[in-house]
Design a protein around this motif. Structure first.
Motif, short mmCIF file in Angstrom:
data_model
loop_
_atom_site.label_atom_id
_atom_site.label_comp_id
_atom_site.label_asym_id
_atom_site.label_seq_id
_atom_site.Cartn_x
_atom_site.Cartn_y
_atom_site.Cartn_z
N ASN B 549 0.96 -1.24 0.31
CA ASN B 549 0.34 -0.37 0.23
C ASN B 549 0.58 1.33 0.04
OD1 ASN B 549 -2.10 -1.56 0.09
ND2 ASN B 549 -2.52 -1.72 2.24
N TYR B 550 1.83 0.92 1.03
CA TYR B 550 2.68 1.98 0.63
C TYR B 550 3.33 2.75 -1.10
CZ TYR B 550 7.49 4.90 1.26
OH TYR B 550 8.37 6.23 1.43
N ASP B 553 0.90 4.14 -2.98
CA ASP B 553 0.57 6.33 -2.76
C ASP B 553 1.12 6.85 -3.29
OD1 ASP B 553 -0.81 8.49 -1.39
OD2 ASP B 553 1.17 8.23 0.23
N GLY B 555 3.31 6.23 -5.34
CA GLY B 555 2.49 6.66 -7.12
C GLY B 555 2.70 7.26 -7.10
N ALA B 556 1.54 7.77 -6.22
CA ALA B 556 0.47 8.82 -6.71
C ALA B 556 0.78 9.66 -5.78
CB ALA B 556 -0.97 8.68 -6.03
N ARG B 557 2.04 10.15 -5.34
CA ARG B 557 2.58 11.43 -4.57
C ARG B 557 2.91 11.78 -5.92
NH1 ARG B 557 4.48 11.52 0.92
NH2 ARG B 557 4.57 8.95 0.87
N PHE B 558 4.42 10.87 -5.75
CA PHE B 558 5.18 11.61 -6.16
C PHE B 558 5.02 11.61 -8.33
CE2 PHE B 558 7.02 10.95 -1.98
CZ PHE B 558 7.30 11.98 -1.69
#
Lengths: 631, 631
Positions: B549-550, B553, B555-558
């Motif tokens: 899950n880390y 996320d 991928g979505a953030r950076f």
């Protein structure tokens, strides 16, 4: 015709955000379910740190009968310049994947905090409209909430304006009591402006009144409704009046909650919502049918767990305060020591609840009995508030007194005035009542508890919700080895008073007590007398020595005459005035086994406090004093 | 011609208010004297709670060679309506009696906070003139200070205006760094406006930058100069430039200090003034002659206290990270394990300092060696800053390495670059240096300490004053069982980095470490590599599992590419970016005996942090992981 608000309220599911609770995500779900919640908010960080797919969380929640009410937060989304705008849409799509795997249809977008966010409600609305359109394509919804520290949007009316501009059926408004009340705002006018079905979600949190930056306040000091000082009931009334029908969901960031067992905090959370439910009575919103809190008539007795030797010592100790052996229990090793309206029960019965308490905590108060107008009703209120109930085994012909278990594990008995008192039914009474001598003790004035760090909020909520005691303002008391945080609970008539004390340091008298007790408990008991000077003149009790410097300063502060000062000093009496004609005179015994001590006090002219101005002198004197020794 | 400011400064006595310290008044005096102070402020509450006449305190102070520099505070005095005005004069006379018994000639009047106080500088001046006149009749003096929350007077310029209007030789101005700096004010212009001899007293305190009400901030969170974030050096420079010649006196209200041993806090207080003294260099005020802090070249070695069995296990553990046995000590049971510029010393020598450490704390870091430009100079600086110095017994021909004892009792060795390294002189070296493989570890990047509650300020001051490490901004890290407060210390070049972590809860990994260690200590050690991907590809070390899950996320953030994400996930690598092109890639081992763990990291593009954004994920993973087991 619309449903009655009462029914509407009863139908609202109760939900809690996983961020309120400690532990792993499975721990949190399990705690929420065991406390009786119907739903949980999944806080994203809890999912990121979880080692397993979102589908597993969906199954676990379903097995526990928990709805996943919302996925949150989705931050810093709206009104960003390109290329962030485009990237944020991609980010949203990825989170929609997660939501579908979790099986929840609602995501919380909180107002943007980024310096680069545009101050442009039309752009914010356009972005949210596009996100809602993308969500709707998957059968999902978006809620928009004003963060109190949002860059351009921090009031609910601004968020509502943007939701209206966006004008998309899959986009609604989210309201949060902390974000509204922390800014001094209210929901006044909500029902006139916002149709209930446009409110997508409601989050509830209380907080102590702190003057600090709202972000830090929010992230560390929120607590459950009824534990703090915000008007969460008024907030909730407005939401219901507007016709909102979704979950009431707790969202609390609190350092102490994060370090406490998840099950305890979850139960406190559910209790807070049941309590809230019962106090939001208003013309348009009648209260939910929880039995009302009892009318309290004072403390009927205090029960000390002892063994035979400690019982003898404690009897000798209280005899110095004027207590007399007034009865022996018909079937158990229990004595009644009495003076005026004060009954002390010394319980040395093996194999009783008291014996279990003694083994764990040593000689200490194991039960408090409150005089209530209706014990059955009080008990049913406590049960509805998730309290555990206790019934002691009784001998033939003896009275069963129902009790509620307090958060420290001690019992609170509920005693009704009756034709035949519990003393007559259960005890061989030895001495008839005598007319009180001057300076005799009349009633229990207050029972002070020492708590371990992190227990304050739970105790406040318990006594407030179950017994209707209201918390006073938080105080700091200066022990020579560290500060003691104090909050006094009392019923409106001042008949039951219960100061709660917490010490962060283990070195203070309060901290040492908690260590010695291996937990929270009654640290001191104060008795009232109509004439404390007469008590002092006739005293044989081992009273705490007060330094002469205190009286020097007292004269300067209150302009007391030398003769009055000398009388105070002779009686080891401390003095406080409330500036409105009320005065408080009080003296303390040394401690019993360095565990607890007694106070004798007189209230004059409506003085309503506890002499907090003298706490520093008292605590320093206690640090010097030796515990009482028998013989 | 006036004295040079340097000489003036050196002549200023150093004083501390009794309210800074815990315990009884005699405890406080004794602690102040043992830390080397020349004077104490007597805080009135400490006298009121003391059981003995003021004359006794005078004698005790004289026996300890302590001057009583001031008696304080005298509150709510000036500009009161009658009859309070008259009563306040009587109150002043009573306090003059106390001052004469104490043998001090100066009293601090702080500006009135009462709602009934008049907003009338002339009346305030007239009242202070009368008080000064009464004081002068007894050979006493009065100082007037602006409280930051005074009703009408809260700036030093207002207080100075009133002192000028009063125009009495026995009345002077008192300055307090907290009251000035907390309001965003400065002393700019002081020397032009106020003659030095009209400054009656100067109180110093620092504080963390908190956005909260100034009264609560002042009463709970002040700390010693150098421990907080206020510009106390600039404040002090102005006071000296104005020609002030009286004591520099610490006045700190701090919850943690009040709960800590008085001697430790008094020593920290004195250290803070010595440090302050050395940093207030300015054209008009040269620095006092403390040797400058060392230029640091990184960590030369870390020494672990072990016994034979733990030594074998730890060697096996570090071998999985690529360390090789590089040498054996010539005379002791000590091994050197080496990789690149990292030296790990495993000390199992009985009857050594390490053995004492092992007995008390178990397997853990007992010493850190810093590369310094000049060890003798660094040692003499540490001694001047009240540090204790340690010299281990050495065998013939071996090098004596001087060390400073850190606040947790561990040693900090000072190693100078020399013609012959300590390794050559003390060890039989087994293997020649080899060229580094790709992904090999190059240096110690940082050494993280876990502290017990209340140790943060003392550690910050120690490392800042002795080694010139500067503290970063305070951070909160989310462990699943509670928050961890963190502050990273580093030298300006970033060669020695030392994050300090405190957990209020005993349930977090940090809190459990402190419990297991029975005190503070090194919780984790991070090694840098120029190529963490190569390290990860070749790793045999037991690395911490990071949930999928880390990476979702991340991928979505950076906006990372799927391939890059997959590579991170394969390597168990966490990722952070600083938004300015810098990036941080790091991975963690599981723990050794649930006591400490290692981190391997790569800094790219000037990234200067510690990946705090990943702390939550890392801590949750650690809560799930089992400690490493040998074999």
């Amino acid at each position: 015709m619309p449903e009655a608000p009462r029914d509407r309220l009863r139908a609202l599911p109760k939900s809690i955000a996983t961020v309120c609770l400690s532990g792993s995500l499975p721990d949190k779900l399990e705690a929420a379910a065991s406390a009786g919640f119907q739903g949980v908010e999944i806080f994203e960080q809890d999912l990121l740190t979880h080692d397993g797919p979102p589908e597993g969380i969906r199954e676990m929640a379903a097995d526990l009968n928990l709805a996943i009410t919302i996925f949150q937060p989705f931050r810093d989304f709206e009104a960003m310049p390109e290329p962030q705008r485009r990237r944020n849409m991609d980010r949203a799509e990825r989170k929609f994947d997660v939501m579908q795997a979790l099986g929840t249809d609602l995501v919380l977008v909180c107002s943007n905090t980024q310096p680069s966010a545009l101050d442009d409600p039309e752009r914010a609305a356009a972005d949210l409209r596009e996100m809602a359109e993308r969500a709707a394509a998957r059968g999902l919804r978006v809620g928009y909430e004003a963060l109190a520290w949002g860059r351009h949007v921090n009031r609910w009316r601004q968020a509502w304006d943007i939701v209206q501009r966006a004008d998309h059926p899959a986009l609604g408004l989210i309201l949060d009591s902390f974000h509204t009340l922390s800014l001094g705002d209210t929901l006044d006018g909500l029902s006139a402006e916002v149709p209930g079905e446009r409110i997508a979600f409601v989050q509830l949190a209380d907080a102590p009144r702190l003057t600090m930056d709202v972000l830090g306040w929010s992230r560390h000091f929120r607590n459950f409704p009824g534990q703090g000082e915000l008007d969460v009931p008024a907030f909730t009334r407005e939401v219901l009046a507007a016709g909102y029908r979704g979950p009431l969901s707790l969202e609390v960031f609190n350092d102490e909650f994060r370090a406490a067992p998840a099950r305890r905090i979850a139960r406190d959370g559910h209790r807070s919502l049941i309590w809230l439910d019962s106090v939001i009575a208003a013309p348009s919103v009648p209260a939910a049918p929880l039995p009302p809190p009892p009318a309290l008539g004072g403390v009927e007795f205090l029960e000390f767990a002892v063994d035979e030797a400690r019982g003898r010592d404690l009897a000798t100790f209280v005899a110095t305060l004027g207590f007399r052996l007034a009865g022996r229990h018909r079937s158990k090793a229990v004595e009644l020591w009495r003076q005026g309206g004060v009954n002390l029960v010394l319980n040395a019965e093996p194999d009783s609840a008291a014996a279990g308490h003694f083994e764990l905590h040593g000689a200490s108060v194991c039960a408090t009995a409150l005089r209530v107008d209706n014990a059955a009703r009080a008990l049913s209120r406590a049960e509805a508030l998730l309290c555990s109930i206790w019934r002691e085994r009784v001998g033939e012909g003896e009275r069963a007194i129902p009790a509620v278990r307090a958060p420290d594990g001690t019992l609170i008995y509920l005693v009704e005035p009756g034709a035949r008192s519990i003393w007559e039914s259960d005890f061989h009474l030895l001495v008839p009542e005598e007319p009180a001598a001057p300076g005799a003790l009349a009633q229990v004035d207050h029972v002070a508890h020492a708590l371990t760090g992190g227990q304050m909020d739970g105790f406040v909520l318990f006594h407030r919700s179950v017994f209707g005691l209201e918390p006073g303002a938080p105080l700091d008391l200066p022990d020579p080895q560290g500060l003691v945080r104090s909050r006094a609970m009392a019923d409106p008539a001042g008949r039951v008073r219960m100061p709660l004390n917490v010490s962060e340091s283990r070195q203070t008298a309060t901290g040492r007590f908690v260590s010695a007790m291996a937990g929270a408990g009654v640290h001191h008991v104060a008795f009232s007398t109509p004439d404390v000077a007469a008590f002092a003149a006739g005293r044989t009790a081992p009273m705490l020595e007060i330094p002469a410097n205190y009286y020097e300063d007292l004269g300067a502060r209150f302009g007391l005459e030398d003769e009055a000062l000398a009388a105070l000093e002779r009686g080891h009496l401390l003095y406080d005035g409330d500036g409105q004609g009320g005065a408080f005179l009080h003296a303390f015994t040394v401690s019993f086994e360095d565990r607890f001590f007694f106070e004798v006090l007189e209230r004059r002219g409506g003085y309503d406090g506890y002499g907090a101005a003298n706490a520093g002198v008292r605590m320093a004197a206690q640090a010097r004093a030796r515990p009482w020794m028998p013989g």
